[in-house]
Design an enzyme around this catalytic site. Sequence first.
Site, PDB file in Angstrom:
ATOM      1  N   ASP A  93     -83.511  94.020 -73.129  1.00  0.00           N
ATOM      2  CA  ASP A  93     -82.867  94.392 -74.374  1.00  0.00           C
ATOM      3  C   ASP A  93     -81.988  93.211 -74.789  1.00  0.00           C
ATOM      4  O   ASP A  93     -81.538  92.443 -73.949  1.00  0.00           O
ATOM      5  CB  ASP A  93     -82.029  95.649 -74.089  1.00  0.00           C
ATOM      6  CG  ASP A  93     -81.511  96.281 -75.356  1.00  0.00           C
ATOM      7  OD1 ASP A  93     -81.845  95.785 -76.445  1.00  0.00           O
ATOM      8  OD2 ASP A  93     -80.781  97.270 -75.241  1.00  0.00           O
ATOM      9  N   SER A  94     -81.733  93.077 -76.077  1.00  0.00           N
ATOM     10  CA  SER A  94     -80.966  91.913 -76.529  1.00  0.00           C
ATOM     11  C   SER A  94     -79.486  92.032 -76.191  1.00  0.00           C
ATOM     12  O   SER A  94     -78.790  91.037 -76.080  1.00  0.00           O
ATOM     13  CB  SER A  94     -81.106  91.760 -78.038  1.00  0.00           C
ATOM     14  OG  SER A  94     -80.412  92.813 -78.686  1.00  0.00           O
ATOM     15  N   GLY A  95     -79.020  93.254 -76.056  1.00  0.00           N
ATOM     16  CA  GLY A  95     -77.586  93.452 -75.844  1.00  0.00           C
ATOM     17  C   GLY A  95     -76.858  93.806 -77.127  1.00  0.00           C
ATOM     18  O   GLY A  95     -75.647  94.011 -77.116  1.00  0.00           O
ATOM     19  N   ASP A 147     -80.153  92.649 -82.958  1.00  0.00           N
ATOM     20  CA  ASP A 147     -80.061  93.445 -84.187  1.00  0.00           C
ATOM     21  C   ASP A 147     -78.661  94.036 -84.281  1.00  0.00           C
ATOM     22  O   ASP A 147     -77.935  94.075 -83.288  1.00  0.00           O
ATOM     23  CB  ASP A 147     -81.114  94.565 -84.210  1.00  0.00           C
ATOM     24  CG  ASP A 147     -80.998  95.505 -83.023  1.00  0.00           C
ATOM     25  OD1 ASP A 147     -80.369  95.129 -82.013  1.00  0.00           O
ATOM     26  OD2 ASP A 147     -81.541  96.612 -83.079  1.00  0.00           O
ATOM     27  N   GLN A 202     -85.043  98.926 -87.963  1.00  0.00           N
ATOM     28  CA  GLN A 202     -83.807  99.684 -88.176  1.00  0.00           C
ATOM     29  C   GLN A 202     -83.943 100.445 -89.494  1.00  0.00           C
ATOM     30  O   GLN A 202     -85.032 100.571 -90.031  1.00  0.00           O
ATOM     31  CB  GLN A 202     -82.602  98.732 -88.169  1.00  0.00           C
ATOM     32  CG  GLN A 202     -82.284  98.148 -86.789  1.00  0.00           C
ATOM     33  CD  GLN A 202     -81.652  99.159 -85.837  1.00  0.00           C
ATOM     34  OE1 GLN A 202     -81.369 100.305 -86.216  1.00  0.00           O
ATOM     35  NE2 GLN A 202     -81.448  98.760 -84.588  1.00  0.00           N
ATOM     36  N   GLY A 229     -82.012 102.201 -83.263  1.00  0.00           N
ATOM     37  CA  GLY A 229     -81.039 102.928 -84.069  1.00  0.00           C
ATOM     38  C   GLY A 229     -81.207 104.432 -84.050  1.00  0.00           C
ATOM     39  O   GLY A 229     -80.706 105.122 -84.937  1.00  0.00           O
ATOM     40  N   ASP A 279     -87.465 103.871 -72.820  1.00  0.00           N
ATOM     41  CA  ASP A 279     -86.487 103.602 -71.772  1.00  0.00           C
ATOM     42  C   ASP A 279     -85.335 104.561 -71.991  1.00  0.00           C
ATOM     43  O   ASP A 279     -85.089 104.987 -73.121  1.00  0.00           O
ATOM     44  CB  ASP A 279     -85.948 102.162 -71.867  1.00  0.00           C
ATOM     45  CG  ASP A 279     -84.912 102.027 -72.971  1.00  0.00           C
ATOM     46  OD1 ASP A 279     -85.318 101.962 -74.146  1.00  0.00           O
ATOM     47  OD2 ASP A 279     -83.705 102.024 -72.674  1.00  0.00           O
ATOM     48  N   CYS A 317     -92.994 118.760 -56.763  1.00  0.00           N
ATOM     49  CA  CYS A 317     -92.715 117.327 -56.977  1.00  0.00           C
ATOM     50  C   CYS A 317     -93.200 116.498 -55.789  1.00  0.00           C
ATOM     51  O   CYS A 317     -92.940 116.850 -54.634  1.00  0.00           O
ATOM     52  CB  CYS A 317     -91.219 117.132 -57.187  1.00  0.00           C
ATOM     53  SG  CYS A 317     -90.753 115.395 -57.346  1.00  0.00           S
ATOM     54  N   CYS A 319     -92.088 113.603 -54.869  1.00  0.00           N
ATOM     55  CA  CYS A 319     -91.151 112.546 -54.458  1.00  0.00           C
ATOM     56  C   CYS A 319     -90.655 112.754 -53.029  1.00  0.00           C
ATOM     57  O   CYS A 319     -90.711 113.846 -52.470  1.00  0.00           O
ATOM     58  CB  CYS A 319     -89.977 112.452 -55.438  1.00  0.00           C
ATOM     59  SG  CYS A 319     -88.568 113.494 -55.061  1.00  0.00           S
ATOM     60  N   CYS A 322     -87.950 115.472 -52.503  1.00  0.00           N
ATOM     61  CA  CYS A 322     -88.432 116.861 -52.459  1.00  0.00           C
ATOM     62  C   CYS A 322     -89.277 117.151 -51.212  1.00  0.00           C
ATOM     63  O   CYS A 322     -89.301 118.279 -50.741  1.00  0.00           O
ATOM     64  CB  CYS A 322     -89.228 117.176 -53.724  1.00  0.00           C
ATOM     65  SG  CYS A 322     -88.174 117.263 -55.180  1.00  0.00           S
ATOM     66  N   HIS A 348     -85.657 111.359 -57.345  1.00  0.00           N
ATOM     67  CA  HIS A 348     -86.358 112.530 -57.872  1.00  0.00           C
ATOM     68  C   HIS A 348     -86.501 112.452 -59.392  1.00  0.00           C
ATOM     69  O   HIS A 348     -87.592 112.665 -59.936  1.00  0.00           O
ATOM     70  CB  HIS A 348     -85.653 113.835 -57.494  1.00  0.00           C
ATOM     71  CG  HIS A 348     -86.178 114.990 -58.285  1.00  0.00           C
ATOM     72  ND1 HIS A 348     -87.369 115.626 -57.966  1.00  0.00           N
ATOM     73  CD2 HIS A 348     -85.740 115.541 -59.444  1.00  0.00           C
ATOM     74  CE1 HIS A 348     -87.620 116.535 -58.901  1.00  0.00           C
ATOM     75  NE2 HIS A 348     -86.657 116.513 -59.804  1.00  0.00           N
TER      76      HIS A 348
HETATM   77 ZN   LIG Z   1     -88.678 115.369 -56.381  1.00  0.00          ZN
END
Ligand SMILES: [Zn+2]
Length: 387
Positions: A93-95, A147, A202, A229, A279, A317, A319, A322, A348
């Site tokens: 990301d540009s920040g 931006d 934007q 935005g 994200d 799940c 993971c 779990c 998780h």
């Molecule tokens: Zn899990």
Amino acid sequence: MPGAFAFTLTARDGKARSGRLQTPHGDVETPAFMPVGTRGAVRGVTQRTLEEAGASIVLANTYHLYLRPGDDLIAERGGLHRFIGWPGPILTDSGGYQIFSLGPLVKISEAGARFQSHHDGSRHELTPERVVDIQAQLGPDIAMVLDECLAAPASEAATAASLDLTLRWARRARDRFEQLRAGPVDGVTVSNPGQAQFGIVQGGIYPHLREKSAAALRAIGFESYAIGGLSVGESVETMYDVVAHTAPLLPEDTPRYLMGTGMPDDLVECVARGIDMFDCVLPTRNARNGQVFTPDGPINLRNARFARDDRPIDETCPCDTCRRHSRAYLRHLFQNREMNGGTLASVHNLVFYLDTLRRIRQAIGFGSFEQFRQDFHRRFSRTPLSS
Ligand SMILES: [Zn+2]
């Protein structure tokens, strides 16, 4: 290796798309979720665990890495991939969002953003060109332009003026990017010659400004485009409407990235409106507070009702958390501020997000996305479950 960036659509189902994004550091199956590692680390989760969780691309933040440890230091170490020990694709990301969150510490002009560091008060100026240079040195596979991010709600006039500035900045960012591609520039190490640059649409909640933004950015010509935005305080319905209006304004044959969104059901709904990349800090930030996602909705592991609950967070799940641990144990960790609580909950939640995207891709491939969408919403509640 310029030209290493490519995108192939593999299936369509309604407006939902699945595809394969090729980068200099490997492929990403889309729709994709990118775990957020602002400073080059996803909090509480090692890179190895990220790989095991099924992450194929991670996000880092230009502003934070520029301040500490600095882009020169990272370029000297061979770039971000080597420095953080993540051989796969990275997007930075540009920040812009972080800079504009500094409030009174930031001053915007035509040139760029002048601000004081939130660490030590030191003074800095980031211009669109400088942000391109910093990202050239960091060497992510995808770099976002600088931006201006407005706080919501913003008036139409303020949004229009901000959009014009952001478009002039986008033109400058692309010019600098192309200059770096054409040949060496003093003081800038290009750590990843195959880097792609994304423009950011934007225009707030105003459809005609989104149209203007998308058209102007496409005229400049980026490898691809993001929608920025949003998720800044508008209602969920408004966000969905803006995404539905904006996604079709972007090219069919490049990936569409919706920045900073959102809850699991937002991902399903935005895939349904043609988004390919996401994200969000939510899965890891909420996990550190004890909030974990189940197919029925979020639960909070700190709750007393889990003290004697021998079940995993979610029986279905895959993971490691779990497979191995009960809600009772996880609650005990949170009650005692053991850091493993945040780690196990983060693993998780990341698997929940990444696995949801995997199932979305599968459903699009099978032509059954609409069924998946209905089944998902039939169970999932946005508000925390009390039983
Ligand atoms: Zn899990």
